[in-house]
Write a protein that holds these residues in place. Structure first.
Motif, PDB file in Angstrom:
ATOM      1  N   GLN A   1     -67.703  47.157 -32.549  1.00 10.82           N
ATOM      2  CA  GLN A   1     -67.586  45.752 -33.924  1.00 10.82           C
ATOM      3  C   GLN A   1     -69.375  46.012 -34.058  1.00 10.82           C
ATOM      4  O   GLN A   1     -70.320  45.543 -33.535  1.00 10.82           O
ATOM      5  CB  GLN A   1     -67.450  44.461 -32.707  1.00 10.82           C
ATOM      6  CG  GLN A   1     -66.646  43.814 -33.771  1.00 10.82           C
ATOM      7  CD  GLN A   1     -66.320  42.373 -32.989  1.00 10.82           C
ATOM      8  OE1 GLN A   1     -65.405  42.950 -31.501  1.00 10.82           O
ATOM      9  NE2 GLN A   1     -65.208  41.786 -34.188  1.00 10.82           N
ATOM     10  N   LEU A   2     -69.103  45.907 -35.216  1.00  8.57           N
ATOM     11  CA  LEU A   2     -70.088  45.985 -36.074  1.00  8.57           C
ATOM     12  C   LEU A   2     -69.884  44.372 -36.973  1.00  8.57           C
ATOM     13  O   LEU A   2     -68.619  44.125 -37.579  1.00  8.57           O
ATOM     14  CB  LEU A   2     -70.706  47.137 -37.499  1.00  8.57           C
ATOM     15  CG  LEU A   2     -71.089  48.130 -36.436  1.00  8.57           C
ATOM     16  CD1 LEU A   2     -70.219  48.925 -38.223  1.00  8.57           C
ATOM     17  CD2 LEU A   2     -71.675  48.298 -36.172  1.00  8.57           C
ATOM     18  N   THR A   3     -71.033  43.326 -37.109  1.00  8.78           N
ATOM     19  CA  THR A   3     -70.637  42.563 -37.615  1.00  8.78           C
ATOM     20  C   THR A   3     -71.251  42.807 -39.049  1.00  8.78           C
ATOM     21  O   THR A   3     -72.678  42.799 -39.486  1.00  8.78           O
ATOM     22  CB  THR A   3     -70.972  41.289 -37.514  1.00  8.78           C
ATOM     23  OG1 THR A   3     -70.767  41.101 -36.227  1.00  8.78           O
ATOM     24  CG2 THR A   3     -71.403  39.989 -38.618  1.00  8.78           C
ATOM     25  N   LEU A   4     -70.654  42.138 -40.538  1.00 12.47           N
ATOM     26  CA  LEU A   4     -70.631  43.001 -41.464  1.00 12.47           C
ATOM     27  C   LEU A   4     -70.698  40.986 -42.623  1.00 12.47           C
ATOM     28  O   LEU A   4     -69.672  40.950 -42.330  1.00 12.47           O
ATOM     29  CB  LEU A   4     -70.271  44.049 -42.528  1.00 12.47           C
ATOM     30  CG  LEU A   4     -70.225  45.295 -41.265  1.00 12.47           C
ATOM     31  CD1 LEU A   4     -69.738  46.149 -42.909  1.00 12.47           C
ATOM     32  CD2 LEU A   4     -71.860  45.466 -42.117  1.00 12.47           C
ATOM     33  N   THR A   5     -71.768  41.023 -43.921  1.00 18.29           N
ATOM     34  CA  THR A   5     -71.631  39.853 -44.364  1.00 18.29           C
ATOM     35  C   THR A   5     -70.620  40.618 -45.904  1.00 18.29           C
ATOM     36  O   THR A   5     -70.707  41.461 -45.670  1.00 18.29           O
ATOM     37  CB  THR A   5     -72.391  39.776 -45.225  1.00 18.29           C
ATOM     38  OG1 THR A   5     -73.185  40.442 -46.045  1.00 18.29           O
ATOM     39  CG2 THR A   5     -73.814  39.074 -43.841  1.00 18.29           C
ATOM     40  N   PHE A   6     -69.782  39.400 -46.589  1.00 18.73           N
ATOM     41  CA  PHE A   6     -69.768  39.782 -47.158  1.00 18.73           C
ATOM     42  C   PHE A   6     -69.878  40.516 -48.281  1.00 18.73           C
ATOM     43  O   PHE A   6     -69.276  41.979 -48.924  1.00 18.73           O
ATOM     44  CB  PHE A   6     -68.641  39.116 -48.334  1.00 18.73           C
ATOM     45  CG  PHE A   6     -67.989  38.727 -49.019  1.00 18.73           C
ATOM     46  CD1 PHE A   6     -66.380  39.595 -49.299  1.00 18.73           C
ATOM     47  CD2 PHE A   6     -68.368  39.106 -50.471  1.00 18.73           C
ATOM     48  CE1 PHE A   6     -66.004  39.535 -50.229  1.00 18.73           C
ATOM     49  CE2 PHE A   6     -68.203  39.297 -51.975  1.00 18.73           C
ATOM     50  CZ  PHE A   6     -66.365  39.796 -51.304  1.00 18.73           C
ATOM     51  N   GLU A   7     -71.738  40.557 -48.583  1.00 23.41           N
ATOM     52  CA  GLU A   7     -72.259  41.025 -49.400  1.00 23.41           C
ATOM     53  C   GLU A   7     -72.780  42.751 -49.083  1.00 23.41           C
ATOM     54  O   GLU A   7     -72.749  43.451 -50.002  1.00 23.41           O
ATOM     55  CB  GLU A   7     -73.568  40.267 -49.647  1.00 23.41           C
ATOM     56  CG  GLU A   7     -74.384  41.392 -50.741  1.00 23.41           C
ATOM     57  CD  GLU A   7     -76.317  40.547 -50.901  1.00 23.41           C
ATOM     58  OE1 GLU A   7     -76.739  41.223 -51.064  1.00 23.41           O
ATOM     59  OE2 GLU A   7     -75.793  39.759 -50.538  1.00 23.41           O
ATOM     60  N   GLN A   8     -72.715  43.014 -47.930  1.00 26.29           N
ATOM     61  CA  GLN A   8     -72.204  44.519 -47.663  1.00 26.29           C
ATOM     62  C   GLN A   8     -71.771  44.869 -47.596  1.00 26.29           C
ATOM     63  O   GLN A   8     -71.867  46.030 -47.973  1.00 26.29           O
ATOM     64  CB  GLN A   8     -72.802  44.222 -45.471  1.00 26.29           C
ATOM     65  CG  GLN A   8     -74.483  44.295 -45.401  1.00 26.29           C
ATOM     66  CD  GLN A   8     -74.574  43.620 -44.093  1.00 26.29           C
ATOM     67  OE1 GLN A   8     -73.803  43.061 -42.938  1.00 26.29           O
ATOM     68  NE2 GLN A   8     -76.272  43.940 -43.245  1.00 26.29           N
ATOM     69  N   ILE A   9     -69.984  44.320 -47.302  1.00 21.77           N
ATOM     70  CA  ILE A   9     -68.812  45.148 -47.224  1.00 21.77           C
ATOM     71  C   ILE A   9     -68.854  45.654 -49.120  1.00 21.77           C
ATOM     72  O   ILE A   9     -68.434  46.529 -48.889  1.00 21.77           O
ATOM     73  CB  ILE A   9     -67.615  44.458 -47.500  1.00 21.77           C
ATOM     74  CG1 ILE A   9     -68.083  44.384 -45.797  1.00 21.77           C
ATOM     75  CG2 ILE A   9     -66.531  45.205 -47.507  1.00 21.77           C
ATOM     76  CD1 ILE A   9     -67.503  42.844 -44.738  1.00 21.77           C
TER      77      ILE A   9
END
Length: 75
Positions: free
Chosen positions: A7-15
């Protein structure tokens, strides 16, 4: 071969940055899919809200007759 998922935690900007790396056609397909799902969800959400309001009103004693009396236009 065993496959592991993480499970990776990504920010909206990264996505967004990842999506922008996709070919333009794939980006357009994603946009269309998001629009379809968001329209369905909004319709479903609104209908479920009205359904919940109606059930709560009936549980508190609102009948069709009382509702008709409340909605009479006396202008």
């Amino acid at each position: 071969m065993t496959q592991k998922t993480y499970q990776l935690t990504l920010t909206f900007e990264q996505i967004l940055n990842l999506v922008l790396q996709l070919p333009e056609q794939v980006q357009e397909e994603l946009i269309q899919e998001i629009k379809k799902k968001s329209a369905k969800k909004q319709d479903g959400d609104l209908l479920s809200v009205f359904d919940k309001i109606g059930k709560n009103a009936q549980a508190k004693g609102l009948t069709e007759e009382i509702l008709e009396e409340l909605l009479v236009d006396e202008s």
